[in-house]
Design a protein around this motif. Structure first.
Motif, PDB file in Angstrom:
ATOM      1  N   ASN A 126      58.125  67.825  -2.321  1.00  0.00           N
ATOM      2  CA  ASN A 126      57.761  68.697  -1.207  1.00  0.00           C
ATOM      3  C   ASN A 126      58.189  70.123  -1.539  1.00  0.00           C
TER       4      ASN A 126
ATOM      5  N   HIS B 143      53.051  67.609  -0.760  1.00  0.00           N
ATOM      6  CA  HIS B 143      53.015  67.398   0.686  1.00  0.00           C
ATOM      7  C   HIS B 143      53.681  66.112   1.170  1.00  0.00           C
ATOM      8  N   ARG B 144      54.378  65.413   0.306  1.00  0.00           N
ATOM      9  CA  ARG B 144      55.113  64.256   0.820  1.00  0.00           C
ATOM     10  C   ARG B 144      56.198  64.733   1.783  1.00  0.00           C
ATOM     11  N   CYS B 145      56.635  63.839   2.636  1.00  0.00           N
ATOM     12  CA  CYS B 145      57.733  64.159   3.548  1.00  0.00           C
ATOM     13  C   CYS B 145      58.499  62.874   3.841  1.00  0.00           C
TER      14      CYS B 145
ATOM     15  N   ALA C 226      53.587  61.230   4.610  1.00  0.00           N
ATOM     16  CA  ALA C 226      52.783  62.413   4.300  1.00  0.00           C
ATOM     17  C   ALA C 226      51.867  62.700   5.473  1.00  0.00           C
TER      18      ALA C 226
END
Length: 594
Positions: A242, A209-211, A195
């Motif tokens: 996300n 907003h995780r990635c 993130a």
């Protein structure tokens, strides 16, 4: 070590998600409950579909708000669990994720939580199922991995273990070293997400907003090393919520996720792909255009000379100092305005760089090449930009025949950086691609105010700054082509370069007088310097490493140029000045078409 991906990471129907995961090369999947509930397929059909695709179903998730509740509530939870366990047996998976409770009726009582989880595990064991207990970062009473482990240890049931999630651990700033104290066989599952480092509510941070690992600011590799030292041997599984991933095409997103795990495996010593070959210089930038004349006019005014023509293709070679621009008027350009479509990267070992790229899932591009042409390998970046791996100029410059020309001026010494605007759904993917495939370092991201939204930008560079690429994306999904890409040209004297460009008929981007009034307040510039900057539209920035002076040409099609005078220690790209530049370009857009 096997790899897995949660279906929540991908867009589309469950069938589309499974197909994308299989094609990207994953070994298994986590089935997110909402995906199963929305699917018209029966659990047996989903099981068969996964088997046909070569995918195992590694986890069913999530089961929420189970433990540390009044007995009447827990009895209802056991009834719910029995139904889920029957479904899981039909689905063919043997591990369920149970999140720490956020229910208002849950009490802060570890002994009660342990006792109820032990009873849940006993029921699960009747179905051949294991329970992986995970601490949500926003759990009502249990929100750290070590607390979750203490409850699992206290419960003492063989069918109860813990699930570790990198986001929940790292977003709270927990020290992952303590993971090594958990027996490896009691770590039932490992979920991975990166993130960006944001100061916001952890639940919103997690949900939006995780990635993928390598795209954010967490030390995911460091956490995985601790998990491996503990003895964990299960799959590395991605679980990413996300907003962009939910809208983007599932196939490329799955490939990006798989690339992130290949890169992660390399970082923790689980895999040895071909070593990264970091580029040492921008060999060339290639512009595709239906009409060479507008581009030629700008390049000539900048001091470039047309020095050569490709032997078999309609491509001109323009040069000044160490900067080289290729202008391609081939058939692909006939319906396009001017665009920056390809970049040549000088490499100490082009063939090894291409092998690395292919191993990290970069699509190799076919090339129409005459037998005598240089064998340049090219791959596609996520946004479609062609990246060529080049040796020294002598290795590829031979494809061009010299043409008569006046020696170029020397105001421009080389390429300072390239600024590549990314489609909204490829920004995070582009950051990972340039890190993993090219071996470049990612600098902290910045947000830039645009008159019509907020733009994210992040630079990737090699160690000495001889290759700098700024990756930028607009806030709006429909804003992919409003802002042009640009080539920033290095000069030792931006004032002289700007004057020469203007004297040769070039048009510089006008900068509002208000900017210079503010500049006078921000910096104590030598007498006369501010007036010179005002006259030429030169922007100014300074940090502890020195000054950054720059100005811009007007846009031609979807390309413009920047003249940059950078002090050796300055590492920025003029971000404080970007809102002024963007506003000026919006004002010019109706005239320039950019």
């Amino acid at each position: 070590m096997r790899t897995s991906i949660a279906t929540v990471c991908l867009s589309g129907t469950l069938t589309e998600k499974l197909t994308a995961a299989a094609r990207a090369g994953f070994d298994g999947v986590e089935i997110f409950e909402n995906d199963l509930l929305a699917s018209p397929l029966a659990p047996e059909d989903i099981r068969a579909r996964c088997a046909d695709l070569g995918l195992s179903i590694d986890l069913y998730q999530p089961m929420r708000d189970v433990e540390a509740v009044p007995e009447a509530d827990f009895a209802r939870n056991l009834r719910r669990a029995r139904h889920k366990f029957e479904l899981m047996r039909r689905l063919g998976t043997d591990t369920v994720l149970v999140c720490s409770s956020v229910a208002p009726q849950a009490v802060d009582d570890d002994a009660l939580a342990a006792a109820q989880l032990a009873r849940l595990a006993a029921l699960a064991e009747e179905f051949g199922i294991r329970v992986a207990y995970e601490a949500l970062a926003w759990g009502r009473h249990v929100n750290t991995y070590d607390h979750a482990w203490r409850i699992v240890e206290q419960a003492g049931h063989p069918a109860l273990g813990t699930c570790l999630d990198s986001f929940h651990i790292l977003s709270r700033g927990s020290d992952p070293k303590g993971i090594e104290d958990i027996p490896g066989e009691k770590i039932f599952f490992l979920q991975l997400a990166d993130a960006p480092l944001l100061g916001m509510d952890v639940l919103q941070w997690s949900r939006h907003h995780r990635c993928f690992p390598g795209q954010g600011g967490f030390d995911v590799a460091g956490l995985v090393r601790h998990v491996l030292r503990a003895g964990y041997r299960g799959p590395l599984s991605l679980e990413v919520f996300n907003d962009v991933f939910r809208q983007a095409e599932a196939g490329p997103t799955a490939v990006d996720g798989r690339r992130s795990l290949l890169f992660l495996k390399e970082q923790v010593g689980l895999a040895e792909p071909p070593a990264p070959v970091v580029p040492t210089k921008v060999a060339f930038a290639e512009l595709l255009t239906p009409d060479a004349e507008p581009v030629a006019a700008v390049l000539t005014a900048l001091g470039f000379a047309r020095t050569a023509r490709h032997r078999g293709k309609p491509v001109d070679h323009w040069a000044q100092g160490e900067a080289r621009i290729l202008v391609n008027t081939g058939s692909a350009a006939r319906r396009e305005s001017v665009r920056l479509t390809a970049v040549g990267l000088e490499s100490p070992d082009p063939a090894a760089a291409a092998r690395r790229a292919e191993a990290l899932l970069a699509p190799v591009l076919p090339r129409r090449r005459a037998p005598e042409d240089a064998p340049l390998d090219a791959v596609a970046a996520p946004d479609g930009t062609e990246l060529f791996f080049c040796g020294a100029p002598a290795d590829w410059r031979g494809d061009f025949e010299d043409v008569p020309h006046t020696p170029a001026a020397t105001a421009v010494t080389g390429v300072d950086h390239l600024a590549l605007t990314q489609p909204w759904h490829h920004y995070d993917e582009a950051v990972l691609f340039h890190r993993a495939v090219l071996g470049l370092d990612a600098r902290p991201g910045v947000d830039v105010a645009d008159p019509y939204g907020l733009r994210r930008s992040r630079a990737v560079t090699n160690a000495d700054g001889s290759v700098r690429i700024a990756l930028t994306v607009g806030a709006a999904p429909g804003d992919d082509t409003v802002h042009a890409r640009h080539i920033a040209l290095a000069t030792d004297d931006v004032v002289a370069a700007a004057r020469a460009f203007r004297a040769a008929g070039g048009r510089l981007l006008p900068v509002p007088a208000n900017y210079y009034d503010d500049l006078a307040a921000r910096f104590d510039l030598p007498e006369g310097e501010l007036e010179t900057y005002r006259e030429l539209g030169i922007l100014y920035d300074r940090d502890e490493g020195g000054a950054f002076r720059h100005c811009y040409t007007r846009t031609v099609g979807h390309v413009f140029f920047e003249l940059v005078q950078r002090d050796a220690g300055h590492e920025g790209y003029g971000a404080p000045n970007a809102p002024v530049r963007l506003a000026a370009q919006h004002g010019e857009r109706g005239v320039t078409g950019g």
